[in-house]
Design an enzyme around this catalytic site. Structure first.
Site, PDB file in Angstrom:
ATOM      1  N   GLU A  98      -6.874   4.393   7.865  1.00  0.00           N
ATOM      2  CA  GLU A  98      -6.675   5.834   7.615  1.00  0.00           C
ATOM      3  C   GLU A  98      -7.922   6.454   6.989  1.00  0.00           C
ATOM      4  O   GLU A  98      -8.244   7.605   7.239  1.00  0.00           O
ATOM      5  CB  GLU A  98      -5.421   6.046   6.749  1.00  0.00           C
ATOM      6  CG  GLU A  98      -4.150   5.832   7.574  1.00  0.00           C
ATOM      7  CD  GLU A  98      -2.942   5.368   6.791  1.00  0.00           C
ATOM      8  OE1 GLU A  98      -2.928   5.462   5.557  1.00  0.00           O
ATOM      9  OE2 GLU A  98      -1.987   4.878   7.439  1.00  0.00           O
ATOM     10  N   HIS A 158      -9.497   0.937   4.776  1.00  0.00           N
ATOM     11  CA  HIS A 158      -8.229   1.104   5.485  1.00  0.00           C
ATOM     12  C   HIS A 158      -8.462   2.004   6.697  1.00  0.00           C
ATOM     13  O   HIS A 158      -9.278   2.931   6.639  1.00  0.00           O
ATOM     14  CB  HIS A 158      -7.181   1.724   4.546  1.00  0.00           C
ATOM     15  CG  HIS A 158      -5.801   1.690   5.122  1.00  0.00           C
ATOM     16  ND1 HIS A 158      -5.374   2.613   6.047  1.00  0.00           N
ATOM     17  CD2 HIS A 158      -4.761   0.840   4.921  1.00  0.00           C
ATOM     18  CE1 HIS A 158      -4.112   2.322   6.390  1.00  0.00           C
ATOM     19  NE2 HIS A 158      -3.727   1.246   5.713  1.00  0.00           N
ATOM     20  N   GLU A 215      -5.326  -5.368  10.388  1.00  0.00           N
ATOM     21  CA  GLU A 215      -4.357  -4.301  10.584  1.00  0.00           C
ATOM     22  C   GLU A 215      -4.626  -3.568  11.898  1.00  0.00           C
ATOM     23  O   GLU A 215      -5.451  -2.635  11.940  1.00  0.00           O
ATOM     24  CB  GLU A 215      -4.449  -3.300   9.440  1.00  0.00           C
ATOM     25  CG  GLU A 215      -4.103  -3.885   8.091  1.00  0.00           C
ATOM     26  CD  GLU A 215      -3.466  -2.835   7.187  1.00  0.00           C
ATOM     27  OE1 GLU A 215      -2.385  -3.106   6.669  1.00  0.00           O
ATOM     28  OE2 GLU A 215      -4.033  -1.748   7.041  1.00  0.00           O
ATOM     29  N   GLY A 265       2.335   2.019  10.555  1.00  0.00           N
ATOM     30  CA  GLY A 265       3.245   3.155  10.383  1.00  0.00           C
ATOM     31  C   GLY A 265       3.937   3.586  11.665  1.00  0.00           C
ATOM     32  O   GLY A 265       4.533   4.653  11.740  1.00  0.00           O
ATOM     33  N   SER A 311       3.489  -2.437  10.090  1.00  0.00           N
ATOM     34  CA  SER A 311       4.953  -2.397  10.234  1.00  0.00           C
ATOM     35  C   SER A 311       5.631  -3.729   9.878  1.00  0.00           C
ATOM     36  O   SER A 311       6.630  -4.098  10.483  1.00  0.00           O
ATOM     37  CB  SER A 311       5.335  -1.946  11.645  1.00  0.00           C
ATOM     38  OG  SER A 311       4.824  -0.645  11.904  1.00  0.00           O
ATOM     39  N   GLY A 342       2.924  -1.181   4.185  1.00  0.00           N
ATOM     40  CA  GLY A 342       2.982   0.237   3.841  1.00  0.00           C
ATOM     41  C   GLY A 342       4.417   0.684   3.602  1.00  0.00           C
ATOM     42  O   GLY A 342       4.945   0.585   2.499  1.00  0.00           O
ATOM     43  N   GLY A 343       5.054   1.167   4.661  1.00  0.00           N
ATOM     44  CA  GLY A 343       6.394   1.751   4.566  1.00  0.00           C
ATOM     45  C   GLY A 343       7.387   0.919   3.763  1.00  0.00           C
ATOM     46  O   GLY A 343       8.056   1.430   2.851  1.00  0.00           O
ATOM     47  N   ASN A 390       0.873  -1.183   0.000  1.00  0.00           N
ATOM     48  CA  ASN A 390       0.000   0.000   0.000  1.00  0.00           C
ATOM     49  C   ASN A 390       0.910   1.233   0.000  1.00  0.00           C
ATOM     50  O   ASN A 390       1.549   1.529   1.003  1.00  0.00           O
ATOM     51  CB  ASN A 390      -0.881  -0.028   1.268  1.00  0.00           C
ATOM     52  CG  ASN A 390      -1.689   1.243   1.434  1.00  0.00           C
ATOM     53  OD1 ASN A 390      -1.827   2.039   0.496  1.00  0.00           O
ATOM     54  ND2 ASN A 390      -2.244   1.443   2.625  1.00  0.00           N
ATOM     55  N   TRP A 391       0.944   1.914  -1.131  1.00  0.00           N
ATOM     56  CA  TRP A 391       1.863   3.064  -1.243  1.00  0.00           C
ATOM     57  C   TRP A 391       1.285   4.325  -0.612  1.00  0.00           C
ATOM     58  O   TRP A 391       1.960   5.342  -0.535  1.00  0.00           O
ATOM     59  CB  TRP A 391       2.196   3.326  -2.715  1.00  0.00           C
ATOM     60  CG  TRP A 391       2.992   2.243  -3.383  1.00  0.00           C
ATOM     61  CD1 TRP A 391       3.327   1.018  -2.871  1.00  0.00           C
ATOM     62  CD2 TRP A 391       3.574   2.284  -4.700  1.00  0.00           C
ATOM     63  NE1 TRP A 391       4.067   0.298  -3.780  1.00  0.00           N
ATOM     64  CE2 TRP A 391       4.233   1.053  -4.918  1.00  0.00           C
ATOM     65  CE3 TRP A 391       3.596   3.229  -5.722  1.00  0.00           C
ATOM     66  CZ2 TRP A 391       4.913   0.763  -6.104  1.00  0.00           C
ATOM     67  CZ3 TRP A 391       4.268   2.934  -6.911  1.00  0.00           C
ATOM     68  CH2 TRP A 391       4.920   1.720  -7.088  1.00  0.00           C
ATOM     69  N   LYS A 392       0.027   4.267  -0.211  1.00  0.00           N
ATOM     70  CA  LYS A 392      -0.665   5.423   0.390  1.00  0.00           C
ATOM     71  C   LYS A 392      -0.495   6.659  -0.509  1.00  0.00           C
ATOM     72  O   LYS A 392      -0.419   6.524  -1.726  1.00  0.00           O
ATOM     73  CB  LYS A 392      -0.143   5.678   1.799  1.00  0.00           C
ATOM     74  CG  LYS A 392      -0.074   4.412   2.647  1.00  0.00           C
ATOM     75  CD  LYS A 392       0.089   4.697   4.103  1.00  0.00           C
ATOM     76  CE  LYS A 392       0.314   3.410   4.843  1.00  0.00           C
ATOM     77  NZ  LYS A 392       0.160   3.534   6.271  1.00  0.00           N
TER      78      LYS A 392
HETATM   79  C1  PEP Z   1      -0.710  -0.068   5.827  1.00  0.00           C
HETATM   80  O1  PEP Z   1      -0.754   1.087   5.471  1.00  0.00           O
HETATM   81  O2  PEP Z   1      -1.623  -0.818   5.487  1.00  0.00           O
HETATM   82  C2  PEP Z   1       0.412  -0.536   6.647  1.00  0.00           C
HETATM   83  C3  PEP Z   1       0.368  -1.727   7.153  1.00  0.00           C
HETATM   84  O3  PEP Z   1       1.447   0.359   6.813  1.00  0.00           O
HETATM   85  P1  PEP Z   1       2.865   0.048   7.519  1.00  0.00           P
HETATM   86  O4  PEP Z   1       3.397  -1.227   6.934  1.00  0.00           O
HETATM   87  O5  PEP Z   1       3.717   1.237   7.173  1.00  0.00           O
HETATM   88  O6  PEP Z   1       2.615  -0.083   8.983  1.00  0.00           O
END
Ligand code: PEP
Length: 255
Positions: A97, A95, A167, A173, A213, A234-235, A10-12
């Site tokens: 967010e 998600h 999640e 994040g 993460s 994500g990251g 997920n590049w957000k």
């Molecule tokens: C996400 O945005 O779905 C996510 C899991 O981010 P991260 O891996 O950065 O925690």
């Protein structure tokens, strides 16, 4: 029942279209061959470019949201038909967010899920608890409520097509990963909930991922758990080295 592993990035709200093209080229250079699924979810503006650049590779493309109508007066929204036409196959829905910052509710998540399924897109439905909920001991109640409401009136056949990502909000994040045991416990609980709502068979077929993460250091432990069928990342998905390493790690895990 064995389920292949799914690694989804997920590049957000990161990467312009030209930056996305550069990242995809880097990923392609380092990409291992794999039987597992590998999905990238760039922002809307980069989707078409990434779809084009991913042709003839194992990379599949997902969006980060979609509306429930095909077209109309919904300024700022993108419809499932629009995604489908440019070659998008997956769509992240619900998600945390979007739930936290953009007023997404279980009701709108349910509508988006149904629309995505109607257009042949595979939804990646996100559920997860806040730190407060976890500390109050209410994680399972919340997860069960989210799943029940998000999947309202969705058929068993459609449920089997879904990817569900557990999640925990406190792990997204933040660099705080759920332990493999914590993640496994809730992924198993999601499967048990699907079993109650639909059937054991449906629960066994549905993919349940962990997100929060995940990186190349903790991926092996998390992905080795019997009820964790992959990761929503994500990251680490923004770094070609990290995400391709996670895919390599997934290749060595027997499910
Ligand atoms: C996400 O945005 O779905 C996510 C899991 O981010 P991260 O891996 O950065 O925690």
């Amino acid at each position: 029942m064995s389920r292949n592993i799914i690694i989804a990035g997920n590049w957000k709200m990161n990467k312009t279209s030209s930056e996305a093209a550069k990242l995809i080229k880097e990923i392609k250079e380092k990409l291992p061959t794999s039987e597992n699924k590998f999905i990238v979810c760039p922002p809307f503006t980069a989707l078409e470019k990434v779809c084009e650049l991913s042709k003839e590779s194992i990379i599949e493309v997902g969006a980060q949201n979609c509306h429930w109508e095909e077209k109309g007066a919904f300024t700022g929204e993108i419809s499932p038909l629009m995604l489908k036409e440019i070659g998008v196959k997956y769509v992240i829905i619900g998600h945390s967010e979007r739930r936290t910052y953009f007023g997404e509710t279980d009701e709108t998540v349910n509508k988006r899920l149904k629309a995505a399924l109607n257009y042949g897109l595979t939804p990646i439905l996100c559920v997860g608890e806040s730190l407060e909920t976890r500390e109050a001991g209410n994680t399972k109640t919340l997860i069960k409520n989210q799943i029940t409401q998000d999947l309202k009136d969705i058929s068993k056949t459609d449920c089997e097509k879904l990817i569900i990502a557990y999640e925990p909000v406190w792990a997204i994040g933040t660099g705080k990963t759920a332990t493999a045991e914590q993640a496994e416990e809730i992924c198993l609980f999601i499967r048990e909930t699907l079993s109650e709502l639909y059937s054991k068979d449906c629960a066994e077929k549905t993919h349940v991922l962990y997100g929060g993460s995940m990186n190349e250091k903790n991926a092996k432990e998390l992905l080795s758990m019997p009820n964790i069928d992959g990761g929503l990342i994500g990251g680490a998905a923004l770094k070609a080295d990290s995400i391709t390493e996670i895919l390599k790690i997934s290749n060595n895990i027997a499910k």
